[in-house]
Motif scaffolding. Structure first.
Motif, short mmCIF file in Angstrom:
data_model
loop_
_atom_site.label_atom_id
_atom_site.label_comp_id
_atom_site.label_asym_id
_atom_site.label_seq_id
_atom_site.Cartn_x
_atom_site.Cartn_y
_atom_site.Cartn_z
N GLY A 297 0.79 -1.22 0.00
CA GLY A 297 0.00 0.00 0.00
C GLY A 297 0.82 1.27 0.00
N ASP B 60 -4.21 0.07 -5.04
CA ASP B 60 -4.21 0.21 -3.58
C ASP B 60 -5.61 0.02 -3.02
N ARG C 32 0.63 4.08 -3.00
CA ARG C 32 0.21 5.47 -2.76
C ARG C 32 1.33 6.45 -3.10
#
Length: 203
Positions: free
Chosen positions: A153, A179, A157
């Motif tokens: 994740g 994500d 991001r």
């Protein structure tokens, strides 16, 4: 005691203390004294501390090339052990030696386990993005994190943010979607009830 002796030697012979001057006097004497101190210590941690201090002395006296050479040799000899590698890393950052830092990160990544490899890639990516202002290099490093953990994740991001900075909106959106899909899949897995098991066989 050995470190104090090296400090006294440095004050006595100045710049001649270091490897590039080893063929001249009194540099020869100083270099030989350093070698005896380095090889005469049995404890590995003490040896690393001693050689790290010697490299720092080189830096303090303005002999940056010697300092980098000495610190790199220590890191290599110790198979990029954390203490030696961190000291070399800190020196390269102080001196702004980008290329040597990149080589060091690659060596550390090659000599460590998967969890530490991910952490080093993320640290390196942040350095490229924030300190070196090289977002494309940072993106490539986060992509390497995803090769290890495809749904990571933080990496996704960060990639979305970087791709927006680079003007690549489709890749930014794709990273966010990956994500989101990963987090939604995890939420579903956490919400799914465990199957009931009958206490009577066959029921």
């Amino acid at each position: 005691a050995a470190i104090l002796q090296l400090e006294r030697l440095a004050s006595q012979v100045g710049a001649d203390f270091f490897p590039s001057d080893a063929a001249t006097s009194p540099g020869t004497i100083a270099a030989q004294a350093l070698e005896r101190a380095r090889s005469g210590v049995d404890d590995e941690a003490t040896r690393i501390k001693l050689r790290t201090r010697a490299a720092k002395l080189a830096e303090d006296l303005g002999r940056t090339d010697d300092a980098v050479e000495m610190s790199f040799s220590l890191s290599k000899d110790s198979n990029f052990e954390e203490t030696a590698a961190r000291a070399y890393d800190a020196m390269l950052r102080r001196l702004g030696r980008k290329d040597e830092l990149r080589v060091l990160f690659e060596e550390r990544i090659a000599h460590t386990n998967t969890a530490a490899r991910i952490s080093l890639l993320k640290e390196w990516a942040q350095l490229e993005e924030d300190a070196f202002e090289e977002p494309a290099r940072a993106a490539a490093l986060y992509e390497r994190v995803l090769q290890i953990v495809p749904g990571h994740g933080d990496a996704l991001r960060s990639l979305s943010r970087i791709y927006l900075t680079l003007g690549d909106v489709p890749l930014a959106v794709t990273s966010l979607e990956r994500d989101r899909d990963g987090r939604e899949g995890l939420d579903r897995a956490n919400r799914e009830p465990e199957p009931l098991v009958s206490p009577v066989d066959g029921v």
